[in-house]
Design an enzyme around this catalytic site. Structure first.
Site, mmCIF file in Angstrom:
data_model
loop_
_atom_site.group_PDB
_atom_site.id
_atom_site.type_symbol
_atom_site.label_atom_id
_atom_site.label_comp_id
_atom_site.label_asym_id
_atom_site.label_seq_id
_atom_site.Cartn_x
_atom_site.Cartn_y
_atom_site.Cartn_z
ATOM 1 N N LYS A 1 0.852 -1.184 0.000
ATOM 2 C CA LYS A 1 0.000 0.000 0.000
ATOM 3 C C LYS A 1 0.880 1.223 0.000
ATOM 4 C CE LYS A 1 -4.464 0.906 0.356
ATOM 5 N NZ LYS A 1 -5.579 -0.010 0.070
ATOM 6 N N ASN B 1 -15.257 5.993 -4.405
ATOM 7 C CA ASN B 1 -15.042 4.882 -5.341
ATOM 8 C C ASN B 1 -15.907 3.665 -5.016
ATOM 9 O OD1 ASN B 1 -12.991 6.330 -6.559
ATOM 10 N ND2 ASN B 1 -11.326 5.286 -5.479
ATOM 11 N N GLY C 1 -18.603 3.554 -2.174
ATOM 12 C CA GLY C 1 -19.945 3.832 -1.671
ATOM 13 C C GLY C 1 -20.947 4.230 -2.738
HETATM 14 N N1 GLU Z 1 -7.338 0.175 -3.135
HETATM 15 C C1 GLU Z 1 -8.077 -1.010 -3.427
HETATM 16 C C2 GLU Z 1 -8.112 -1.901 -2.205
HETATM 17 O O1 GLU Z 1 -7.908 -1.462 -1.094
HETATM 18 C C3 GLU Z 1 -7.594 -1.711 -4.668
HETATM 19 C C4 GLU Z 1 -6.177 -2.177 -4.635
HETATM 20 C C5 GLU Z 1 -5.666 -2.725 -5.962
HETATM 21 O O2 GLU Z 1 -6.456 -2.842 -6.876
HETATM 22 O O3 GLU Z 1 -4.482 -3.003 -6.033
HETATM 23 O O4 GLU Z 1 -8.406 -3.058 -2.295
#
Ligand code: GLU
Length: 423
Positions: free
Chosen positions: A106, A221, A223
């Site tokens: 992340k 994205n 909700g």
């Molecule tokens: N940010 C999204 C999540 O927390 C998608 C992560 C991704 O597609 O790599 O799952």
């Protein structure tokens, strides 16, 4: 942030609980309790008034035993290293439970996108990618959107990375615009995946989705699409929705056009006016008397202090980390079915996997195939989780849905680490 609401401590606590339930090897537990690699960067960006603002950025590669690290980039004023670590840990479990060939990662930057213009946002996005470019790539670590980031930001990042490398590498980032080989189905795949889990859970719980009332926390994205899709796919009655400022409740249901107008006019959906509508705070929204509650915003919303007031029978965690470990226990004791985040919202990263895979192979699917594969993957994860819970129950041990999902996810990562000889 108070110590007890530190998301990384919560993620570690969840892992400890799962480790005990599944009798995890001590070495695997130690390896999984901390990230493999943490990158911190200091990012200078020239702002419109000519001064240079220095932003703090992070990228955490939590575990890559099963494949390249994978996970979004969050732009948030309250971002902390510990939040990013927690989200990276959850990505690890998410990719493992979905059984896709990625580890977990992340990223984040401490910034307030609402106070930036487009040129500043572009400059920050490019500068962030420059600061981590040597550590990422389609086979190393693949970012994607998260809170307050979107396909346009992914496009700038892709372009900056291509400039550094001297060639295009479309699979280095997902959630791209369709014009840059993103997938049409990716924008709402987090919410759509959540809808498939809702369908399966409702079937088992004998909830008639056509008659069900739903409250959604969040209008981003996840909700916003959850609101739209639950109406469109099942004809459910979404009676409440909110954003970071507050929300609105109308027992007769809400109208999307009017919600969007309200948001545009005042910056918040709480200015919505319907025949029987009234404003609700984010905390009130969680406690409404509805059949299904969908927290789709940020972490730490259902906690020890409000979990006993949740009226919903089914809780679908579309956000990451919206329910704290003590709240999980309270909900479980009260018989509320709480579908865990890294199952419910895994449609996002499953969609990213499809996009990555198509970029790598150069062969592109239509949206119909994207949707049916998404359904197949996430429905399998749901069934695996329910089967694991049943398995434990038949051995006389009742465990929450979250722990059943953890057991599956952690076991797969541990096996990969063992096979590699990490322990
Ligand atoms: N940010 C999204 C999540 O927390 C998608 C992560 C991704 O597609 O790599 O799952």
């Amino acid at each position: 942030m108070p110590e007890e609401l530190n998301p990384f401590k919560e993620a570690q606590q969840q892992l400890d609980e799962a480790a005990e339930i599944m009798n995890l090897d001590r070495e695997a537990h130690a390896l999984l309790k901390e990230p493999r690699r943490t990158i911190m960067t200091n990012i200078p960006v020239k702002m419109r008034d000519g001064h240079t603002e220095v932003f703090q950025g992070f990228r955490v590669q939590y575990n890559d035993a099963r494949g390249p690290a994978k996970g979004g980039i969050r732009f948030h004023p309250q971002e902390t290293l510990d939040t990013v670590k927690a989200l990276a840990a959850w990505m690890t479990w998410k990719c493992s439970l979905a059984n896709i060939p990625f580890g977990g990662g992340k990223g984040g930057v401490i910034c307030d996108t609402k106070k930036m213009n487009e040129a500043e946002l572009e400059a920050l996005s490019r500068a962030y990618i420059r600061s981590i470019a040597q550590f990422i790539g389609s086979e190393k670590d693949v970012p994607a959107p998260d809170v307050y980031t979107n396909p346009q930001i992914m496009a700038w990042m892709l372009d900056e990375y291509a400039t550094i490398k001297g060639h295009n590498e479309f699979a280095m980032i997902t959630g791209k615009p369709v014009d840059l080989w993103g997938s049409e189905g990716r924008v709402d795949s987090t919410a759509l995946g959540g809808m498939f889990v809702m369908r399966e859970a409702a079937k088992r719980m004998k909830i008639n989705l056509k008659r069900a009332t739903i409250a959604v926390q969040g209008f981003g994205n996840a909700g916003k699409y959850a609101y739209e899709l639950s109406k469109e796919l099942f004809g459910s009655n979404v009676v409440a929705i909110s954003d970071s400022q507050g929300g609105v409740y109308d027992p007769e249901g809400l109208d999307l056009d009017k919600l969007e107008k309200a948001k545009k006019a005042t910056g918040s959906v709480d200015s919505y006016e319907g025949k029987n509508s009234r404003k609700v705070s984010n905390d009130e929204l969680l406690k409404l008397d509805v059949d299904i509650l969908i927290p789709a915003a940020i972490e730490n919303q259902v906690r020890g202090d409000n979990a006993d007031k949740i009226e919903a029978k089914l809780l679908l965690e579309l956000a990451n980390g919206p329910v704290t470990p003590d709240a999980t226990r309270i909900l479980f004791e009260r018989g509320v079915v709480d579908m865990p985040d890294f199952l419910v919202n895994s449609g996002g990263v499953i969609g990213s996997y499809f996009e990555w895979q198509q970029n790598v192979s150069g062969y592109y699917w239509d949206t119909e195939r994207f949707h049916s594969e998404l359904d197949r993957f996430i429905t399998k994860s749901f069934r695996d989780t329910m089967d694991m819970q049943k398995d434990y129950a038949s051995k006389g041990k009742k465990i929450p849905e979250r722990m059943a999902a953890y057991v599956i996810a952690v076991d797969r990562v541990a096996r990969a680490m063992k096979a590699r000889g990490w322990y």
